[in-house]
Design an enzyme around this catalytic site. Structure first.
Site, PDB file in Angstrom:
ATOM      1  N   LYS A  17      25.094  -6.044  -0.781  1.00 55.78           N
ATOM      2  CA  LYS A  17      26.559  -6.203  -0.708  1.00 55.78           C
ATOM      3  C   LYS A  17      27.101  -5.569   0.557  1.00 55.78           C
ATOM      4  O   LYS A  17      28.315  -5.397   0.705  1.00 55.78           O
ATOM      5  CB  LYS A  17      27.207  -5.543  -1.934  1.00 55.78           C
ATOM      6  N   HIS A  51       4.485   5.712  11.781  1.00 55.41           N
ATOM      7  CA  HIS A  51       4.080   5.561  10.374  1.00 55.41           C
ATOM      8  C   HIS A  51       3.126   6.741  10.111  1.00 55.41           C
ATOM      9  O   HIS A  51       1.903   6.581  10.046  1.00 55.41           O
ATOM     10  CB  HIS A  51       3.379   4.214  10.180  1.00 55.41           C
ATOM     11  N   ARG A  82       0.814  -1.228   0.000  1.00 51.83           N
ATOM     12  CA  ARG A  82       0.000   0.000   0.000  1.00 51.83           C
ATOM     13  C   ARG A  82       0.846   1.276   0.000  1.00 51.83           C
ATOM     14  O   ARG A  82       0.628   2.184  -0.818  1.00 51.83           O
ATOM     15  CB  ARG A  82      -0.928   0.017   1.235  1.00 51.83           C
ATOM     16  N   THR A  83       1.799   1.366   0.931  1.00 52.17           N
ATOM     17  CA  THR A  83       2.530   2.625   1.103  1.00 52.17           C
ATOM     18  C   THR A  83       3.353   2.934  -0.139  1.00 52.17           C
ATOM     19  O   THR A  83       3.318   4.048  -0.671  1.00 52.17           O
ATOM     20  CB  THR A  83       3.436   2.539   2.347  1.00 52.17           C
ATOM     21  N   ARG A 143      11.349   3.691   4.140  1.00 53.44           N
ATOM     22  CA  ARG A 143      10.814   2.685   5.073  1.00 53.44           C
ATOM     23  C   ARG A 143      11.990   1.844   5.557  1.00 53.44           C
ATOM     24  O   ARG A 143      12.797   1.364   4.740  1.00 53.44           O
ATOM     25  CB  ARG A 143       9.771   1.784   4.412  1.00 53.44           C
TER      26      ARG A 143
HETATM   27  N1   CP Z   1      -0.346  -0.060   5.865  1.00 56.47           N
HETATM   28  C1   CP Z   1       0.852  -0.307   5.311  1.00 56.47           C
HETATM   29  O1   CP Z   1       1.866   0.310   5.673  1.00 56.47           O
HETATM   30  O2   CP Z   1       0.822  -1.279   4.357  1.00 56.47           O
HETATM   31  P1   CP Z   1       2.110  -1.743   3.508  1.00 56.47           P
HETATM   32  O3   CP Z   1       3.044  -2.402   4.491  1.00 56.47           O
HETATM   33  O4   CP Z   1       1.577  -2.682   2.479  1.00 56.47           O
HETATM   34  O5   CP Z   1       2.742  -0.525   2.942  1.00 56.47           O
END
Ligand code: CP
Length: 311
Positions: free
Chosen positions: A89, A139, A61-62, A111
């Site tokens: 590496k 988040h 999603r993100t 992320r």
């Molecule tokens: N909600 C969320 O962060 O989903 P993803 O891990 O798929 O990005």
């Protein structure tokens, strides 16, 4: 459009934001959302800006919504999956970021599994940094899209009673939502098994280990994913027992308000933290959250990259 006030160079978390900054992102997302309904979903707001999406952890999603938001706003973007990069590496996060910065991007969306990774890059890089999830810490864009979904459906955030239920210990989504909802005047109750409730969090919100108590009279229930990939010990006997004690079932939904909203950040463990009938049922806004994810990420890109000047 004229951008509302968002005074920060980065988006590292919800904790440092004031309510007016959150409001600015939500209002901008609301204004930009109509672009997604146009036959040609493209505006030139970020033409000439370059964004690197640097993902050290899996994401559907993100990552997809950042990529779509970047394309809709006409930014040039590229996504680095660390599984196929020189991270394999042994290159460090800082060396990776510095080398990407040598190609002159305007923003890095990060992320990472380590809490504080986005703050670390913000200290060492000149690009704008957006935290797309750092360990169990924050988040922020998830909390913003959750807030947008609640605000659209309920017309407000202030005074809403929101139950956040599940693996609070490992959840960056829970932390960001707790900060956001309390700053915006909602009343949050946290619910988890005692082993999955972070010590000391009761100073920020009421806690309980009884899901019935948490959801009774709630306007919204946010279910959290059991994050087995972050668990090192036995936090509960079995997934079946977890579902029996903490799973959101239709019977438990009936304890909440008649117009309750059910949220989940995804990916869902169906039959563990949430029954399929609830996930796919009439109160679920889980796919609305995903749609709003694009609008919120457009707003963050627009506000941080000076879209107001270009629009
Ligand atoms: N909600 C969320 O962060 O989903 P993803 O891990 O798929 O990005």
């Amino acid at each position: 459009m004229t951008a509302p006030a968002y005074p920060h160079r980065h988006l590292l978390g919800i904790e440092p934001l004031e309510a007016s900054h959150i409001q600015a992102v939500l209002d901008t997302a609301e204004a930009l959302r109509e672009v997604l309904d146009r036959p040609i979903k493209k505006v030139p707001a970020l033409r000439g800006k370059t964004v690197v999406n640097l993902f050290y952890e899996a994401s559907t999603r993100t990552r997809a919504s950042f990529e779509i938001a970047e394309k809709v706003l006409s930014a040039d973007s590229l996504s680095i999956a660390t599984s196929t990069s020189s991270v394999q590496k042994g290159e460090t996060l800082l060396d990776t970021a510095k080398n990407l910065e040598a190609m002159n991007p305007d923003m890095i969306v990060l992320r990472h599994s380590a809490s504080g990774a986005a703050h670390f890059l913000a200290r060492h890089c000149r690009s704008a940094i957006v935290n797309a999830g750092d360990g169990a810490h924050e988040h922020p864009t998830q909390a913003l899209l959750d807030a947008l979904t609640l605000r659209q459906r309920k017309g407000r955030l202030e005074g809403l009673r929101v139950a956040i239920v599940g693996d609070v210990l490992h959840s960056r989504v829970a932390r960001s939502n707790l900060w956001l909802l309390t700053k915006m005047g909602a009343k949050v109750t946290l619910c988890a098994p005692p082993t999955l409730m972070p010590p000391g969090i009761e100073t920020l919100a009421p806690t309980t280990s009884r899901i019935e108590e948490a959801v009774e009279g709630a306007d919204a229930i946010m279910m959290l994913r059991i994050q087995q990939e972050r668990m090192t010990g036995g936090y509960f006997p079995t997934l079946r027992e977890y579902h029996a004690r903490f799973g959101l079932t239709e019977e438990r939904v009936r304890l909440a308000k008649k117009d309750v909203l059910i949220l989940h950040p995804g990916p869902m463990n169906r039959g563990v933290e949430i029954a399929s009938e609830v996930a796919d049922g009439p109160y679920s806004v889980i796919l609305d959250q995903v749609t709003n994810g694009v609008a919120v990420r457009m707003a963050v890109l627009y506000l941080l990259l000076g879209g107001a000047e270009a629009a």
